[in-house]
Design an enzyme around this catalytic site. Structure first.
Site, mmCIF file in Angstrom:
data_model
loop_
_atom_site.group_PDB
_atom_site.id
_atom_site.type_symbol
_atom_site.label_atom_id
_atom_site.label_comp_id
_atom_site.label_asym_id
_atom_site.label_seq_id
_atom_site.Cartn_x
_atom_site.Cartn_y
_atom_site.Cartn_z
ATOM 1 N N GLY A 11 0.819 -1.204 0.000
ATOM 2 C CA GLY A 11 0.000 0.000 0.000
ATOM 3 C C GLY A 11 0.851 1.252 0.000
ATOM 4 N N ARG A 72 0.729 -5.385 -6.108
ATOM 5 C CA ARG A 72 0.970 -6.696 -5.510
ATOM 6 C C ARG A 72 1.484 -7.621 -6.609
ATOM 7 N NH1 ARG A 72 0.084 -5.146 -0.114
ATOM 8 N NH2 ARG A 72 -1.774 -3.842 -0.053
ATOM 9 N N ASP A 103 5.581 -5.121 6.047
ATOM 10 C CA ASP A 103 6.174 -6.425 6.349
ATOM 11 C C ASP A 103 6.235 -7.358 5.152
ATOM 12 O OD1 ASP A 103 3.442 -6.738 6.273
ATOM 13 O OD2 ASP A 103 3.272 -7.755 8.202
ATOM 14 N N THR A 125 4.299 2.578 5.567
ATOM 15 C CA THR A 125 2.928 2.092 5.702
ATOM 16 C C THR A 125 2.180 2.970 6.691
ATOM 17 O OG1 THR A 125 1.548 0.302 6.616
ATOM 18 C CG2 THR A 125 3.836 0.376 7.334
ATOM 19 N N ASP A 127 -0.164 2.113 8.527
ATOM 20 C CA ASP A 127 -0.676 1.321 9.654
ATOM 21 C C ASP A 127 0.173 1.416 10.919
ATOM 22 O OD1 ASP A 127 -2.611 0.502 7.876
ATOM 23 O OD2 ASP A 127 -1.638 -1.401 7.408
ATOM 24 N N ASP A 129 2.460 -0.604 11.873
ATOM 25 C CA ASP A 129 2.356 -1.947 12.444
ATOM 26 C C ASP A 129 3.673 -2.732 12.435
ATOM 27 O OD1 ASP A 129 2.485 -2.219 9.710
ATOM 28 O OD2 ASP A 129 0.811 -3.620 9.539
ATOM 29 N N ARG A 154 -17.747 16.000 13.356
ATOM 30 C CA ARG A 154 -18.281 16.483 14.630
ATOM 31 C C ARG A 154 -19.151 17.733 14.430
ATOM 32 N NH1 ARG A 154 -17.297 15.308 19.740
ATOM 33 N NH2 ARG A 154 -15.374 14.134 19.362
ATOM 34 N N ARG A 171 -5.428 -2.129 9.494
ATOM 35 C CA ARG A 171 -5.341 -3.583 9.400
ATOM 36 C C ARG A 171 -5.506 -4.200 10.778
ATOM 37 N NH1 ARG A 171 -0.453 -6.632 6.247
ATOM 38 N NH2 ARG A 171 0.705 -5.591 7.911
ATOM 39 N N GLU A 187 -15.583 9.727 21.866
ATOM 40 C CA GLU A 187 -16.173 9.224 23.113
ATOM 41 C C GLU A 187 -15.833 7.756 23.333
ATOM 42 O OE1 GLU A 187 -17.483 13.004 22.788
ATOM 43 O OE2 GLU A 187 -17.790 11.541 21.195
ATOM 44 N N LYS A 214 -25.607 15.433 23.450
ATOM 45 C CA LYS A 214 -26.481 14.680 22.548
ATOM 46 C C LYS A 214 -25.767 14.089 21.333
ATOM 47 C CE LYS A 214 -29.998 15.753 25.096
ATOM 48 N NZ LYS A 214 -30.591 14.727 25.989
ATOM 49 N N HIS A 254 -9.741 4.859 1.522
ATOM 50 C CA HIS A 254 -8.437 5.209 0.970
ATOM 51 C C HIS A 254 -8.129 6.698 0.983
ATOM 52 C CE1 HIS A 254 -8.617 1.031 -0.297
ATOM 53 N NE2 HIS A 254 -7.314 1.115 -0.514
ATOM 54 N N ARG A 257 -4.928 7.373 2.743
ATOM 55 C CA ARG A 257 -3.626 7.135 2.106
ATOM 56 C C ARG A 257 -3.119 8.354 1.337
ATOM 57 N NH1 ARG A 257 -1.925 2.109 2.541
ATOM 58 N NH2 ARG A 257 -3.355 0.340 2.570
#
Length: 324
Positions: A11, A72, A103, A125, A127, A129, A154, A171, A187, A214, A254, A257
């Site tokens: 990605g 990919r 990874d 990335t 993420d 991660d 909001r 992910r 919240e 509310k 996306h 990204r």
């Protein structure tokens, strides 16, 4: 003249172009030839390889995405595909390769290093991660994109007394949801690492309503499994607990990204790209670069990939306290 190849895989992430720029300019500064490999490992196997010079990376530090493109590649996952990749690299005289990605991309770099190609991985990335580094390129920009979206949501949520569920990427890692949710004043924050029930969320919503608030924002990570059917399932559960609730779901997708990389991501990418080339010049291979305690680090790719992410539970609990 020795040559360095560079590709982006998996990605895309804001800041990849800044990393490409740093690799190209550092390599040329030290007298290396540089080849850009388009469309990741797929482009490598189809020989979509171009020589790059200083002008190739002019005016790209502020651009999102990746000028080298990404994709990919199932063929590269095979032993035959990787051997073919090595043959193509040899054909172009590319002895060193910088891989920018996550990874999966790093695993590809590791396989190529086992076949004799000197490889260095740069973490790109949104993420965040990869456990060995505090931050990955693109995470900060994506987080700020989410915060901007939450602020806009909001505004309309408060105008109509609505409950808005905002689904974000990440992910299997909840960092984007956690930090964007905290900064956006959510919240409730739902992440893969923590087991939170719909009943708990409904209870928190009723508590805030009793004190006169509310409208509410709930940030939900796409990989959270504690909520059946994700955002849609959570919306249904909230409606069952409060039939009069006006609940809306926004899946950011996306959009997270894209966009110009933040100053943090541009600087991080520049530092990591520069370090990657320096390691190759030193004869290092099968390593990854990252940042720890604001210091640029490098370590063995096997060690990096074997490390397990540790979720920031302390910040998560603090976010719960601040959202009462």
């Amino acid at each position: 003249m020795k040559a360095i190849g560079i590709l982006t895989s998996g990605g895309d992430a804001p800041g990849m172009n800044a990393a490409i720029r740093a690799v190209v300019r550092t390599a040329i500064y030290y007298g290396y030839k540089v080849y850009g490999i388009e469309k990741g490992y797929k482009g490598l196997l189809s020989e979509e390889i171009i020589e790059m010079d200083l002008s190739s990376v002019g005016d790209i530090i502020q651009r999102g995405g990746t000028i080298l493109k990404s994709s990919r590649c199932d063929e590269f996952r095979t032993e035959e595909g990787r051997k073919k990749a090595v043959e193509i690299l040899e054909k172009f005289g590319i002895e060193n390769l910088v891989v920018i990605g996550g990874d999966g991309s790093f695993n590809g770099a590791k396989k190529l290093s086992e076949l004799g190609v000197s490889t260095i991985g740069i973490p790109g990335t949104i993420d965040n991660d990869l456990a060995y580094t505090d931050y990955t390129i693109g995470f900060d920009t994506a987080m700020n994109t989410i915060i901007d979206a939450i602020s806009k949501i909001r505004d309309t949520s408060s105008s109509h007394d609505r409950i808005n569920i905002v689904e974000v990427m990440g992910r299997h890692c909840g960092d984007l949801a956690l930090y964007a949710g905290l900064a956006g004043g959510a919240e409730s924050i739902v992440v893969p690492e923590m087991d939170i029930k719909t009943d708990d969320i409904v209870k928190r919503l009723k508590t805030t309503q009793k004190r006169g608030k509310k409208h509410s924002i709930i940030v939900l990570a796409e990989g959270a499994t504690s909520i059946a059917d994700g955002a849609i399932g959570l919306k249904k559960a909230i409606n069952e607990g409060d039939e009069g609730a006006d609940v809306r779901v926004t899946v950011l997708g996306h959009v997270q990204r894209g966009g110009a990389p933040s100053a943090f991501d541009r600087i991080l990418a520049s530092r990591l790209g520069n370090k990657a080339v320096e390691l190759l010049i030193e004869g290092k291979s099968s390593r990854v670069v990252g940042i720890k305690d604001n210091k640029i680090i490098d370590l063995d790719i096997d060690e990096a990939l074997s490390m397990t992410n540790t979720f920031d539970e302390e910040t998560y609990e603090m976010a719960k306290v601040l959202s009462i």
